[in-house]
Each structure stands twice: as C-alpha cells, then as structure tokens.
Design a protein around this motif. Structure first.
Motif, PDB file in Angstrom:
ATOM      1  N   SER A   1     -20.789 -50.630 -26.966  1.00 16.97           N
ATOM      2  CA  SER A   1     -20.986 -50.826 -28.270  1.00 16.97           C
ATOM      3  C   SER A   1     -20.564 -51.991 -28.879  1.00 16.97           C
ATOM      4  O   SER A   1     -20.949 -52.207 -30.034  1.00 16.97           O
ATOM      5  N   HIS A   2     -19.432 -52.579 -28.394  1.00 21.57           N
ATOM      6  CA  HIS A   2     -18.880 -54.022 -28.803  1.00 21.57           C
ATOM      7  C   HIS A   2     -18.220 -54.452 -27.954  1.00 21.57           C
ATOM      8  O   HIS A   2     -17.812 -53.827 -26.844  1.00 21.57           O
ATOM      9  N   GLY A   3     -17.700 -55.689 -28.060  1.00 24.37           N
ATOM     10  CA  GLY A   3     -17.093 -56.494 -26.909  1.00 24.37           C
ATOM     11  C   GLY A   3     -15.601 -56.323 -26.935  1.00 24.37           C
ATOM     12  O   GLY A   3     -14.964 -57.099 -26.278  1.00 24.37           O
TER      13      GLY A   3
ATOM     14  N   LEU B   1     -12.040 -55.521 -25.779  1.00 19.88           N
ATOM     15  CA  LEU B   1     -11.345 -55.328 -24.590  1.00 19.88           C
ATOM     16  C   LEU B   1     -11.464 -53.690 -24.114  1.00 19.88           C
ATOM     17  O   LEU B   1     -11.562 -53.420 -23.006  1.00 19.88           O
ATOM     18  N   ASP B   2     -10.802 -52.988 -25.085  1.00 19.05           N
ATOM     19  CA  ASP B   2     -10.725 -51.488 -24.684  1.00 19.05           C
ATOM     20  C   ASP B   2     -11.961 -50.827 -24.397  1.00 19.05           C
ATOM     21  O   ASP B   2     -11.817 -49.740 -24.269  1.00 19.05           O
ATOM     22  N   HIS B   3     -13.214 -51.481 -24.607  1.00 14.07           N
ATOM     23  CA  HIS B   3     -14.511 -50.790 -24.431  1.00 14.07           C
ATOM     24  C   HIS B   3     -15.252 -51.436 -23.274  1.00 14.07           C
ATOM     25  O   HIS B   3     -16.391 -50.973 -22.808  1.00 14.07           O
ATOM     26  N   VAL B   4     -14.416 -52.440 -22.813  1.00 13.26           N
ATOM     27  CA  VAL B   4     -15.153 -53.270 -21.581  1.00 13.26           C
ATOM     28  C   VAL B   4     -14.275 -53.354 -20.288  1.00 13.26           C
ATOM     29  O   VAL B   4     -14.485 -53.894 -19.412  1.00 13.26           O
TER      30      VAL B   4
ATOM     31  N   GLY C   1     -19.719 -46.435 -31.562  1.00 12.14           N
ATOM     32  CA  GLY C   1     -18.623 -47.413 -31.341  1.00 12.14           C
ATOM     33  C   GLY C   1     -17.400 -47.526 -32.593  1.00 12.14           C
ATOM     34  O   GLY C   1     -17.605 -46.751 -33.324  1.00 12.14           O
ATOM     35  N   ASP C   2     -16.502 -48.356 -32.272  1.00  6.19           N
ATOM     36  CA  ASP C   2     -15.472 -48.481 -33.536  1.00  6.19           C
ATOM     37  C   ASP C   2     -16.403 -48.808 -34.862  1.00  6.19           C
ATOM     38  O   ASP C   2     -16.997 -49.534 -34.823  1.00  6.19           O
ATOM     39  N   THR C   3     -15.843 -48.047 -35.762  1.00  2.00           N
ATOM     40  CA  THR C   3     -16.343 -48.351 -37.088  1.00  2.00           C
ATOM     41  C   THR C   3     -15.572 -48.218 -38.187  1.00  2.00           C
ATOM     42  O   THR C   3     -14.570 -47.221 -38.201  1.00  2.00           O
TER      43      THR C   3
ATOM     44  N   SER D   1     -12.850 -39.385 -31.034  1.00  2.00           N
ATOM     45  CA  SER D   1     -12.547 -40.395 -29.954  1.00  2.00           C
ATOM     46  C   SER D   1     -11.502 -41.427 -30.412  1.00  2.00           C
ATOM     47  O   SER D   1     -11.429 -41.655 -31.650  1.00  2.00           O
ATOM     48  N   HIS D   2     -10.861 -42.322 -29.446  1.00  2.01           N
ATOM     49  CA  HIS D   2     -10.556 -43.669 -30.073  1.00  2.01           C
ATOM     50  C   HIS D   2      -9.028 -43.276 -30.690  1.00  2.01           C
ATOM     51  O   HIS D   2      -8.679 -44.346 -31.651  1.00  2.01           O
ATOM     52  N   ILE D   3      -8.430 -42.398 -30.467  1.00  5.80           N
ATOM     53  CA  ILE D   3      -6.945 -42.325 -31.350  1.00  5.80           C
ATOM     54  C   ILE D   3      -6.130 -43.218 -30.558  1.00  5.80           C
ATOM     55  O   ILE D   3      -6.173 -43.167 -29.562  1.00  5.80           O
TER      56      ILE D   3
HETATM   57 ZN   LIG Z   1     -11.726 -50.036 -29.646  1.00  2.00          ZN
END
Ligand SMILES: [Zn+2]
Ligand SMILES: [Zn+2]
Length: 326
Positions: free
Chosen positions: A99-101, A103-106, A204-206, A285-287
C-alpha cells in the motif's frame, strides 16, 4: 464460520460456485512490535493461492496461522520438501500488494526475500520507487528485484499500478483497482480486490479527508457505495491507529474511532442512506500498541468504535494468525 457454498444449476450446466473471500491475518499492528506488523492474506474461496495485502510481517505470522489451524489444507506431505511455513510463504503467496513504502508494511518482504520464490509485487509508482531506491539498493539490502541499481537478483518483479485502472493480480484469480490515499504528505493507497462474485476493500494507512485536506477517501466511498447497494462488497480492512483524544498534530496521517465513524457516515450517503451499512464487516487494523502497564489500546479502540456505531457496521479486530471468511 461455515463456508458459504451455492449450487448453481444453469440450463443443465451445474457447477459449485463458492462465494466469498478467505482472509488470514499475518500481522495486525501498526508498528513498534517487529513480529506483528501489518499483513493480511486474501484469496477467493475457489482458489488455492493468496494475494498478500502488505508485508510487514510474513513468516512469524504464517507460523501463528499454522498454530491456530488457519491453513488446514497444508500438510507436511503437501509441503515437502519445504516445511509447512516455508511452503505457504513460497508457494501459497502468489503475489504482493504494497500500500505504501513505510517499513511496517514492507519489513517482512525485505527480510524474507532471500528465501522467496519469483513473484510480482504490485504497488503505486511512488512505492515502487521507494522499494527500488531505498530498500533493495545493495545498501539497505541486496537488490532482489528486477529493476534499480547494481546486479538485479530478479526474485521480485516490481509492477507499477496506476490509480483506478484494473489489474490482474498474478495467478490468484483476483483482480484489483487501486485508489490513492493521503497519509500526511505521503502517498498511500487502497486496493479494491475482486473475484467473479464480489469485492473486498483493503486500505493502507490513511488520514481523514478533513485533516488531510483531501478528497481521496471521498473518491473511494463513491466507488464503494454502488457495490454496497448491490451487496457485492463482502467487507473491508481499514486502519484505526489511535484512540480518540490523541492530538491532531500527533496523528501523523492516521485515523481514530471518531474519524473512521465520520468517514463511514460519508460512505453511508453513497450506499443508499441510513441503514445501508448494517452488518457490513469492517476489520480494524494497524492499532499502535501501547507499552504502558494496564493500557489495553485494542479494547479501548473497540469500545470507542462500538459506542459511536449508529451505522450498525460489524467491527472486527482480528488476532495475528486468525482466519476469517467474508
Ligand atoms: Zn503503517
Ligand atoms: Zn504508514
């Protein structure tokens, strides 16, 4: 939950059409704890291979999923010569959407790359550049992609996805349409995943449109509204990083329960008005985990969401390794 199966008999032609999506949470948190970062596997009920939605944590999440019985189809015999964990990682994850670059997503994708099979990574242009220039650059990590500087090891084919154009997602049997999101001066994205029966939205994060001074979420809600009216949207995964009361300038492009509820109210307008979101599954998600004693931020966020939920949506908090059907 029982698998929803429909027998279709059309003019002498009969087939089993299996409706819905199978989701396994590999990582559910928004940073801090490196073994449990954002990643979800999704597959169409009729298919064997998954698309990974972000890749913050992969192998530890697969191990948790095996422990919890979320991959009942995978036996040691089937997995050989790999371990069940290795087989799911290499063979059952068909491709990745990032969703975006951040670090917590890759992180899981980068750290697992030396043992991965050849795959396609789908992402918006900005994210492809981040992967190429800032991670797989022979400085942060060897270049396991097919592009960029130095020797290209070629494990990952980086495929740029253009906003609002449909792409076929590897051999997962899924297609997707990507929409851009605003994440505090940074470009994030959502993927609307579809099979022949229905769709599922992964965000993704928003941040919220109001705080981001953006119309990006409004554009997404306009696209999802008709799918809800047609009962084709099976659910969504969206972030709520912080509880209510966190100062605006400390939100860093994320949502709170109050901000998410306000955004969903906007979605309701485009979905047929009052009552139209009733029972819509919304996975939170993402708490961001708290490191303070006695502070259960997941419970706080769930309670704040339920309290303001006059829309009747079904808020779900998945645990790492858990599987759900939509
Ligand atoms: Zn994130
Ligand atoms: Zn982020």
């Amino acid at each position: 939950m029982m698998k929803k199966m429909l027998a279709l008999c059309l003019g002498g032609y009969s087939a089993w059409a299996i409706a819905g999506f199978d989701v396994v949470a590999l990582g559910v948190e928004g940073g801090v704890s490196d073994g449990n970062l954002t990643s979800y596997l999704i597959r169409s009920d009729g298919q064997t291979q998954y698309l990974a939605l972000d890749a913050g944590t992969l192998l530890p999440g697969i191990a948790k999923g095996l422990e919890k019985g979320s991959f009942p189809q995978v036996t040691s015999e089937l997995a050989a010569p790999y371990t069940p964990q290795g087989y799911i990682f290499r063979k059952l994850i068909d491709s990745y959407f990032i969703s975006h670059g951040h670090l917590d997503h890759v992180a899981g994708l980068i750290i697992g790359s030396p043992e991965d099979d050849k795959k396609t990574v789908y992402a918006q242009a900005d994210t492809v550049l981040t992967l190429r220039n800032h991670y797989f650059n022979w400085k942060a990590w060897p270049n396991f992609t097919d592009a960029g500087n130095g020797a290209r090891l070629g494990t990952y084919r980086l495929q740029t996805v253009r906003p609002q154009q449909r792409v076929t997602l590897g051999l997962s049997g899924l297609s997707g349409v990507m929409y851009l999101l605003s994440h505090e001066n940074y470009s994030s994205s959502m993927l609307l995943v579809s099979d022949r029966e229905g769709s599922f939205a992964y965000f993704g994060d928003t941040g919220s449109d109001a705080l981001e001074k953006s119309r990006n979420l409004d554009t997404v809600w306009r696209a999802l509204g008709p799918l809800i009216e047609q009962k084709k949207l099976k659910g969504m995964i969206i972030e709520t990083s912080y509880p209510n009361g966190v100062d605006e300038k400390h939100l860093y492009g994320h949502l709170t329960p109050a901000l998410l509820l306000k955004e969903l109210k906007n979605l309701q307008q485009y979905s047929g008005g009052e009552g139209s979101l009733k029972d819509l599954p919304v996975v939170i998600s993402h708490i961001k985990p708290s490191l303070k004693q006695g502070e259960d931020v997941r419970a706080i966020i769930k309670q704040q969401l339920d309290q303001g939920n006059d829309l009747g949506v079904k808020f779900i908090l998945m645990e790492q390794g858990e599987r759900q059907q939509f």
